[in-house]
Design a protein around this motif. Structure first.
Motif, mmCIF file in Angstrom:
data_model
loop_
_atom_site.group_PDB
_atom_site.id
_atom_site.type_symbol
_atom_site.label_atom_id
_atom_site.label_comp_id
_atom_site.label_asym_id
_atom_site.label_seq_id
_atom_site.Cartn_x
_atom_site.Cartn_y
_atom_site.Cartn_z
ATOM 1 N N ILE A 111 0.843 -1.207 0.000
ATOM 2 C CA ILE A 111 0.000 0.000 0.000
ATOM 3 C C ILE A 111 0.875 1.253 0.000
ATOM 4 C CG2 ILE A 111 -1.639 1.337 1.379
ATOM 5 C CD1 ILE A 111 -2.866 -1.333 2.271
ATOM 6 N N THR A 114 2.362 1.759 -3.597
ATOM 7 C CA THR A 114 1.481 1.945 -4.763
ATOM 8 C C THR A 114 0.413 3.017 -4.572
ATOM 9 O OG1 THR A 114 0.050 0.153 -3.957
ATOM 10 C CG2 THR A 114 1.799 -0.446 -5.513
ATOM 11 N N THR A 115 0.300 3.617 -3.384
ATOM 12 C CA THR A 115 -0.737 4.624 -3.129
ATOM 13 C C THR A 115 -0.118 5.843 -2.443
ATOM 14 O OG1 THR A 115 -1.351 3.818 -0.926
ATOM 15 C CG2 THR A 115 -2.433 2.783 -2.813
ATOM 16 N N ASN A 299 -13.859 3.166 -9.289
ATOM 17 C CA ASN A 299 -12.453 2.760 -9.090
ATOM 18 C C ASN A 299 -12.274 1.293 -9.474
ATOM 19 O OD1 ASN A 299 -11.379 5.211 -7.286
ATOM 20 N ND2 ASN A 299 -13.404 4.633 -6.532
ATOM 21 N N THR A 300 -12.870 0.917 -10.599
ATOM 22 C CA THR A 300 -12.895 -0.504 -10.985
ATOM 23 C C THR A 300 -11.498 -1.105 -11.054
ATOM 24 O OG1 THR A 300 -14.896 -0.093 -12.267
ATOM 25 C CG2 THR A 300 -13.693 -2.132 -12.714
ATOM 26 N N ALA A 301 -10.591 -0.418 -11.743
ATOM 27 C CA ALA A 301 -9.244 -0.961 -11.928
ATOM 28 C C ALA A 301 -8.539 -1.132 -10.584
ATOM 29 C CB ALA A 301 -8.438 -0.052 -12.847
ATOM 30 N N PHE A 302 -8.689 -0.123 -9.702
ATOM 31 C CA PHE A 302 -8.009 -0.203 -8.406
ATOM 32 C C PHE A 302 -8.579 -1.334 -7.552
ATOM 33 C CE2 PHE A 302 -7.691 0.718 -3.906
ATOM 34 C CZ PHE A 302 -6.340 0.988 -3.766
ATOM 35 N N VAL A 303 -9.933 -1.430 -7.461
ATOM 36 C CA VAL A 303 -10.562 -2.431 -6.604
ATOM 37 C C VAL A 303 -10.178 -3.837 -7.030
ATOM 38 C CG1 VAL A 303 -12.755 -3.444 -5.889
ATOM 39 C CG2 VAL A 303 -12.470 -0.966 -5.879
ATOM 40 N N GLY A 305 -7.727 -4.717 -9.088
ATOM 41 C CA GLY A 305 -6.276 -4.890 -9.012
ATOM 42 C C GLY A 305 -5.801 -5.130 -7.600
ATOM 43 N N ALA A 306 -6.383 -4.380 -6.638
ATOM 44 C CA ALA A 306 -6.005 -4.563 -5.235
ATOM 45 C C ALA A 306 -6.454 -5.919 -4.714
ATOM 46 C CB ALA A 306 -6.608 -3.437 -4.388
ATOM 47 N N LEU A 366 -13.697 1.690 -0.019
ATOM 48 C CA LEU A 366 -12.873 1.161 -1.107
ATOM 49 C C LEU A 366 -12.241 -0.170 -0.719
ATOM 50 C CD1 LEU A 366 -12.049 2.192 -3.937
ATOM 51 C CD2 LEU A 366 -9.946 3.043 -2.908
ATOM 52 N N VAL A 370 -12.660 -4.240 -1.669
ATOM 53 C CA VAL A 370 -11.544 -5.152 -1.988
ATOM 54 C C VAL A 370 -11.701 -6.465 -1.234
ATOM 55 C CG1 VAL A 370 -9.050 -5.491 -1.729
ATOM 56 C CG2 VAL A 370 -9.933 -3.300 -2.569
#
Length: 589
Positions: A111, A114-115, A299-303, A305-306, A366, A370
């Motif tokens: 985390i 990447t954030t 936040n489709t890609a983030f959720v 991907g995470a 968020l 996940v």
């Protein structure tokens, strides 16, 4: 219609909608070989505020349904006698501690890398992700009969330590808090001390209060009172832990452990298990209803991907730990997949991090999404794990459920040395057999010889029913299990009244316990072989053949007479002792 009647109508309609949606989706997902958990999650999404808006109070349902987790831990505790729990201590405090620490650190670092979250926020988000879902994993282990396997025991040990780790994780969140200190707030260290004292108190209460109470209820012979006493122990232990700030599930688990040696534990488990199953279903329905689809959409890609990163990190670390602790490759990989999701305690810790002003509500939603996505991935991962476990070199090769067996005249449970001899004799008479064993290594060995053995706990009524016990002529229990007692035998004889039961018993104590319960044949496992070896010894030292025969016959008669007296005396092992060779008869007064 007044407000009370309106409220009742809404409650009934809500129950109908939730149960109906769950019924349809779970049936659909099970039809395609996917776990029931994903069916509950999808049903919750469909009827929740983000779907058709048929149900709105997901938070209330979630709080109520958490009782299902409490009952689940109680049932697990019933299966773990204190001696067995002590045997697992290395796995609990070695493997479990290593998993929580290593996964927590790895996810925190991921985390941070990447954030843009702060150090404190990354800790508050990363550490909870190390925890897995007890509510999802334990039912999967129980329903497949794998809870008592080596892999199942290690997975359970990790889950148990994760439940215990909720205490220090809450302490860490409180230590990082930016919120103003509440007056009279209890420190984490004080909570831990109270926890140790509470655990000791529960153990003493179980030994000196609960066990005598159950004996008293046993004399009254009221079945309902057993259930009431069990639930008093469950909710008492859970309430005590909740009061001092610990996980109520831990209190329920300890209550189960206190009753693990009770003769009434199987009856308690059978009575409480349906409530546990229903409430856990409601739990996953509520999780699905609370899933914020807007957050996922934005936040489709983030959720996703995470969620994939979370699963990948935990699989890798748990697999490596499994290998380090001596597990074979495929079971270690399967355990990693089984525990790869986020857990329900993550929602609790995220809420505490919000109160501590470490993260914003958006971040909580968020990462809650996940966790939910990772839960939804678990059934697919387990399907993948099962399909990969079909190699002949695997210790988990071809673990097929007895439901796939054709209908046979005799079901044999246990394929060790004793069971193999019994099955060979019956096969010599061309009797159709279904063979069942709970040890994957044993099944693997038989498979190499071309013998089909199905996997599962053959003492469970549901598994025997899937194996066709209601159509079989006989069930032969050949496993070495001194704990196979009257409660399980009664449940089996009541479920399959037309099927004959035969049992390999450990010793005369177990034989006495099962006498008169409808078992048509019992044999002590070492009785005949010991007599045969004694005969060989007498031959070797040149004792006359006719005398050997007379001694054999007299010993069997003496043993039979002694056994009858022990049965009449309700299991007194000293009854009939005068029938033993070498015991002088009592003097006549």
């Amino acid at each position: 219609m007044d407000s009370t009647e309106t409220h009742m109508a809404d409650l009934l309609l809500g129950g109908f909608v939730m149960l109906g949606a769950a019924l349809v989706m779970v049936l659909l997902f099970r039809r395609f070989g996917i776990g029931a958990v994903l069916g509950y999650l999808i049903a919750g999404i469909l009827i929740g505020p983000q779907g058709l808006e048929l149900i709105s109070n997901a938070e209330t349902i979630l709080e109520f349904s958490e009782i299902g987790i409490i009952l689940l831990l109680f049932i697990v505790g019933l299966e773990l006698a204190p001696a067995r729990l002590m045997r697992l201590r290395q796995a609990i405090f070695g493997l479990g501690l290593s998993q929580v620490v290593l996964c927590g650190i790895a996810l925190f670092l991921l985390i941070m890398a990447t954030t843009n979250f702060t150090l404190a926020a990354a800790i508050a988000l990363g550490l909870p992700l190390a925890l897995s879902s007890t509510a999802q994993v334990l039912p999967m282990l129980q329903s497949s009969g794998r809870l008592n396997t080596p892999t199942g025991e290690k997975a359970f040990s990790i889950l148990l330590f994760q439940d215990l780790s909720l205490i220090p994780l809450l302490t860490i969140v409180a230590a990082l808090s930016r919120a103003p200190q509440e007056a009279g707030a209890q420190s984490g260290w004080l909570t831990a001390i109270y926890g140790v004292l509470a655990i000791g108190g529960l153990i003493l209460a179980g030994k000196y209060l609960l066990q005598p109470l159950l004996k008293l209820i046993g004399r009254i012979a009221e079945r309902e009172l057993f259930i009431v006493a069990g639930l008093v122990a469950v909710f008492g232990g859970a309430a005590l832990m909740e009061f001092i700030g610990l996980s109520p599930a831990l209190g329920a688990f300890l209550a189960g452990v206190m009753l693990a040696n009770s003769p009434y534990r199987h009856e308690l488990e059978a009575d409480i298990d349906p409530f546990r199953s229903l409430l856990l279903g409601f739990f996953f329905l509520a999780v699905g209803m609370m899933l914020d689809l807007n957050v996922i959409w934005e936040n489709t890609a983030f959720v996703f991907g995470a969620a994939i990163a979370l699963v990948a990190v935990k699989i890798t670390i748990i697999f490596c730990l499994g290998k380090l602790f001596g597990m074979p490759t495929l079971p270690a990989l399967a355990m990693g997949m089984l525990l790869s999701q986020g857990g329900e305690f993550g929602f609790v810790l995220f809420a505490e991090a919000e109160k501590a002003m470490l993260i914003e509500p958006e971040a909580s939603s968020l990462f809650g999404a996940v966790i939910t996505i990772s839960m939804a991935m678990t059934p697919f991962l387990m399907l993948l794990a099962e399909r990969s476990n079909d190699g002949s070199g695997s210790s988990n090769a071809d673990l097929e459920d007895p439901e796939a067996a054709g209908r046979a005249s005799v079901i044999i449970v246990g394929q060790g040395r004793f069971g193999q001899t019994v099955s060979q004799m019956l096969l010599g008479a061309k009797v159709p057999l279904t063979l069942i064993d709970i040890k994957p290594d044993q099944i693997d060995t038989h498979q190499r010889f071309g013998v089909k053995v199905f996997y599962g706990d053959g003492t469970r009524v549901d598994l025997l029913r899937r194996a066709g016990a209601d159509e079989a002529e006989a069930i032969v229990f050949c496993m070495d299990d001194p704990d196979f007692g009257p409660e399980k035998v009664k449940a089996i004889t009541q479920s399959f009244p037309s099927t004959k039961l035969l049992v390999r018993v450990y010793d005369r104590r177990q034989l006495i316990e099962l006498k008169g319960l409808g078992v048509v044949g019992m044999k002590r496992e070492l009785f005949e072989s010991a007599i045969h070896l004694a005969r060989q010894t007498l031959y070797a030292i040149d004792v006359d053949d006719s005398l050997i025969g007379e001694i054999d016959e007299e010993f069997r008669q003496r043993d039979c007479d002694r056994l009858e007296e022990q049965i009449k005396s309700n299991g007194d092992m000293f009854a009939g002792v005068e029938h033993r060779f070498g015991i002088d008869p009592p003097e006549q007064k």
